[in-house]
Design a protein around this motif. Structure first.
Motif, PDB file in Angstrom:
ATOM      1  N   ASN A 168     -23.509 -26.774  33.871  1.00  0.00           N
ATOM      2  CA  ASN A 168     -24.261 -27.548  32.951  1.00  0.00           C
ATOM      3  C   ASN A 168     -24.513 -26.787  31.551  1.00  0.00           C
ATOM      4  N   PHE A 169     -24.956 -25.516  31.447  1.00  0.00           N
ATOM      5  CA  PHE A 169     -25.336 -24.925  30.528  1.00  0.00           C
ATOM      6  C   PHE A 169     -24.000 -24.634  29.545  1.00  0.00           C
ATOM      7  N   LYS A 170     -22.804 -24.504  30.170  1.00  0.00           N
ATOM      8  CA  LYS A 170     -21.557 -24.207  29.594  1.00  0.00           C
ATOM      9  C   LYS A 170     -21.060 -25.551  28.723  1.00  0.00           C
ATOM     10  N   LEU A 171     -21.434 -26.916  29.273  1.00  0.00           N
ATOM     11  CA  LEU A 171     -21.162 -28.138  28.516  1.00  0.00           C
ATOM     12  C   LEU A 171     -22.023 -28.273  27.255  1.00  0.00           C
ATOM     13  N   ALA A 172     -23.448 -27.676  27.543  1.00  0.00           N
ATOM     14  CA  ALA A 172     -24.297 -28.024  26.504  1.00  0.00           C
ATOM     15  C   ALA A 172     -23.885 -26.886  25.511  1.00  0.00           C
ATOM     16  N   GLN A 173     -23.369 -25.878  25.809  1.00  0.00           N
ATOM     17  CA  GLN A 173     -22.826 -24.936  24.767  1.00  0.00           C
ATOM     18  C   GLN A 173     -21.867 -25.304  23.988  1.00  0.00           C
ATOM     19  N   SER A 174     -20.901 -26.019  24.773  1.00  0.00           N
ATOM     20  CA  SER A 174     -19.752 -26.527  24.093  1.00  0.00           C
ATOM     21  C   SER A 174     -19.874 -27.762  23.160  1.00  0.00           C
ATOM     22  N   LEU A 175     -21.022 -28.588  23.460  1.00  0.00           N
ATOM     23  CA  LEU A 175     -21.441 -29.693  22.435  1.00  0.00           C
ATOM     24  C   LEU A 175     -21.833 -28.975  21.219  1.00  0.00           C
ATOM     25  N   LEU A 176     -22.809 -27.992  21.584  1.00  0.00           N
ATOM     26  CA  LEU A 176     -23.294 -27.173  20.308  1.00  0.00           C
ATOM     27  C   LEU A 176     -22.149 -26.789  19.497  1.00  0.00           C
ATOM     28  N   SER A 177     -21.221 -26.027  19.952  1.00  0.00           N
ATOM     29  CA  SER A 177     -20.312 -25.431  19.427  1.00  0.00           C
ATOM     30  C   SER A 177     -19.425 -26.367  18.521  1.00  0.00           C
ATOM     31  N   LYS A 178     -19.220 -27.732  18.888  1.00  0.00           N
ATOM     32  CA  LYS A 178     -18.595 -28.819  18.340  1.00  0.00           C
ATOM     33  C   LYS A 178     -19.383 -29.220  17.138  1.00  0.00           C
ATOM     34  N   ILE A 179     -20.805 -29.043  17.421  1.00  0.00           N
ATOM     35  CA  ILE A 179     -21.580 -29.779  16.338  1.00  0.00           C
ATOM     36  C   ILE A 179     -21.784 -28.631  15.041  1.00  0.00           C
ATOM     37  N   GLU A 180     -21.623 -27.446  15.483  1.00  0.00           N
ATOM     38  CA  GLU A 180     -21.688 -26.169  14.526  1.00  0.00           C
ATOM     39  C   GLU A 180     -20.463 -26.213  13.697  1.00  0.00           C
ATOM     40  N   GLU A 181     -19.413 -26.926  14.269  1.00  0.00           N
ATOM     41  CA  GLU A 181     -18.251 -26.853  13.472  1.00  0.00           C
ATOM     42  C   GLU A 181     -18.398 -27.605  12.326  1.00  0.00           C
ATOM     43  N   GLN A 182     -19.036 -28.764  12.580  1.00  0.00           N
ATOM     44  CA  GLN A 182     -19.247 -29.896  11.550  1.00  0.00           C
ATOM     45  C   GLN A 182     -20.377 -29.272  10.439  1.00  0.00           C
ATOM     46  N   ASN A 183     -21.574 -28.514  10.973  1.00  0.00           N
ATOM     47  CA  ASN A 183     -22.581 -28.157  10.254  1.00  0.00           C
ATOM     48  C   ASN A 183     -23.132 -26.957  10.965  1.00  0.00           C
ATOM     49  N   PRO A 184     -22.639 -25.755  10.076  1.00  0.00           N
ATOM     50  CA  PRO A 184     -23.001 -24.466  10.800  1.00  0.00           C
ATOM     51  C   PRO A 184     -24.466 -24.341  10.679  1.00  0.00           C
ATOM     52  N   ASP A 185     -25.140 -24.739   9.785  1.00  0.00           N
ATOM     53  CA  ASP A 185     -26.547 -24.728   9.645  1.00  0.00           C
ATOM     54  C   ASP A 185     -27.564 -25.369  10.654  1.00  0.00           C
ATOM     55  N   HIS A 186     -26.697 -26.363  11.511  1.00  0.00           N
ATOM     56  CA  HIS A 186     -27.558 -27.220  12.609  1.00  0.00           C
ATOM     57  C   HIS A 186     -28.688 -26.404  13.019  1.00  0.00           C
ATOM     58  N   LYS A 187     -29.668 -27.059  13.416  1.00  0.00           N
ATOM     59  CA  LYS A 187     -31.006 -26.347  14.100  1.00  0.00           C
ATOM     60  C   LYS A 187     -30.632 -25.861  15.341  1.00  0.00           C
ATOM     61  N   LYS A 188     -31.106 -24.639  15.704  1.00  0.00           N
ATOM     62  CA  LYS A 188     -30.877 -24.294  17.069  1.00  0.00           C
ATOM     63  C   LYS A 188     -31.678 -25.146  18.173  1.00  0.00           C
ATOM     64  N   PRO A 189     -30.977 -25.793  19.162  1.00  0.00           N
ATOM     65  CA  PRO A 189     -31.572 -26.515  20.114  1.00  0.00           C
ATOM     66  C   PRO A 189     -32.093 -25.870  21.541  1.00  0.00           C
ATOM     67  N   ASP A 190     -32.889 -26.459  22.054  1.00  0.00           N
ATOM     68  CA  ASP A 190     -33.165 -25.976  23.503  1.00  0.00           C
ATOM     69  C   ASP A 190     -32.040 -26.290  24.317  1.00  0.00           C
ATOM     70  N   LEU A 191     -31.294 -25.374  24.647  1.00  0.00           N
ATOM     71  CA  LEU A 191     -30.068 -25.472  25.421  1.00  0.00           C
ATOM     72  C   LEU A 191     -30.303 -25.639  26.973  1.00  0.00           C
ATOM     73  N   GLN A 192     -31.681 -25.218  27.216  1.00  0.00           N
ATOM     74  CA  GLN A 192     -31.894 -25.586  28.694  1.00  0.00           C
ATOM     75  C   GLN A 192     -32.348 -27.018  28.882  1.00  0.00           C
ATOM     76  N   LYS A 193     -32.808 -27.576  28.013  1.00  0.00           N
ATOM     77  CA  LYS A 193     -33.052 -28.880  27.852  1.00  0.00           C
ATOM     78  C   LYS A 193     -31.711 -29.930  27.911  1.00  0.00           C
ATOM     79  N   TRP A 194     -30.818 -29.459  27.268  1.00  0.00           N
ATOM     80  CA  TRP A 194     -29.538 -29.812  27.118  1.00  0.00           C
ATOM     81  C   TRP A 194     -28.774 -29.947  28.289  1.00  0.00           C
ATOM     82  N   ALA A 195     -28.796 -28.780  28.937  1.00  0.00           N
ATOM     83  CA  ALA A 195     -28.150 -28.395  30.130  1.00  0.00           C
ATOM     84  C   ALA A 195     -28.539 -29.399  31.394  1.00  0.00           C
TER      85      ALA A 195
END
Length: 287
Positions: free
Chosen positions: A155-182
């Motif tokens: 669950n955490f790995k997939l949350a991290q995967s989504l964040l990585s994809k978003i950061e490819e579009q916007n490197p300055d994307h605000k750091k989220p709570d990955l625990q909540k995403w997971a």
């Protein structure tokens, strides 16, 4: 131990001493609650199953976080062997000498009265909590929503995967709570019946789509819009298939009317040729 003063001292510790994780805080409060039920004896026992129910942590999460709490001097614990509940001790955080006797007695009476009808030994508490756990599975599962996800958890790995994809579009994307995403990813899998493989594919598809890549910026939004995006993705696949079939073309058979028209045109052409031949014959005869 004075429950209220211990709580206040613990909050002061969080603010001014050491920043604790959500898992460590949840485990500490669970131990306080159990010791309160045991009338604040120095050493008390608590089963892992009881702590899982009260804290929302997994078995490995309890072992990890209690080690940290012990290193910080907040609690102490001793193993009693396999299949036996672990013994715990809550370390006092406030100074008794600074407490006025009248205030102490008042608060002690208040705490004592609130727990007068509670269980006064840890073994009875453990049995009660086990019965509650068996008859209230839904409540138990809902409390697991607060559990801590390790970095190697799917669950955490997939949350991290989504964040990585978003950061490819916007490197300055605000750091989220990955625990909540997971946790949202887990709910997609367990409650919405999405396989982890399909969730990963939807992450990739949404972040490669011009519209959805700017709208799906969290796991919550991914879960909410999953059905809509899945329908659109399926339509795109169908559209490509239909387009391929159109390019291949098809041969249509001639209708009866087409055959009649062709025959009529052929007869007209023959008549025209005969007339031209007669005209040419007459012209040759006069010459």
């Amino acid at each position: 131990m004075n429950y209220l003063k211990q709580l206040q001292a613990f909050r002061d510790y969080q603010m001014f001493e050491t920043e604790l994780s959500s898992g460590q805080i949840a485990l500490y409060y669970a131990l306080l609650q159990i010791n309160n039920k045991c009338s604040w004896i120095e050493w008390f026992t608590a089963a892992n199953q009881t702590l899982e129910t009260l804290s929302g942590l997994s078995r490995s999460g309890i072992n990890k976080n209690r080690n940290v709490l012990k290193q910080l001097g907040l609690v102490d614990f001793e193993s009693n062997g396999n299949r036996k509940a672990t013994s715990y001790k809550i370390c006092v955080l406030y100074n008794e000498d600074s407490t006025h006797n009248s205030e102490h007695n008042s608060e002690h009476r208040s705490t004592h009265n609130s727990t007068h009808n509670s269980t006064h030994n840890s073994s009875t508490l453990i049995k009660q909590d086990r019965n509650i756990n068996k008859t209230n599975k839904d409540s138990h599962n809902s409390k697991h929503d607060k559990r801590v996800y390790e970095v190697d958890d799917i669950n955490f790995k997939l949350a991290q995967s989504l964040l990585s994809k978003i950061e490819e579009q916007n490197p300055d994307h605000k750091k989220p709570d990955l625990q909540k995403w997971a946790n949202d990813i887990r709910l997609m899998h367990e409650q919405d019946n999405r396989s982890y493989d399909k969730i990963q594919k939807m992450i990739d598809w949404s972040q490669n789509n011009d519209f959805w890549s700017s709208n799906v910026l969290s796991a919550t939004k991914l879960r909410k819009q999953y059905d809509t995006m899945a329908a659109q993705a399926n339509n795109e696949v169908k559209g490509k298939t239909i387009g391929y079939r159109k390019k291949s073309g098809r041969v249509e058979t001639a209708t009866d009317w087409d055959k009649v028209k062709a025959k009529k045109m052929s007869n007209n052409s023959n008549e025209l040729q005969e007339r031209l031949a007669k005209i040419r014959g007459k012209q040759d005869a006069t010459n």
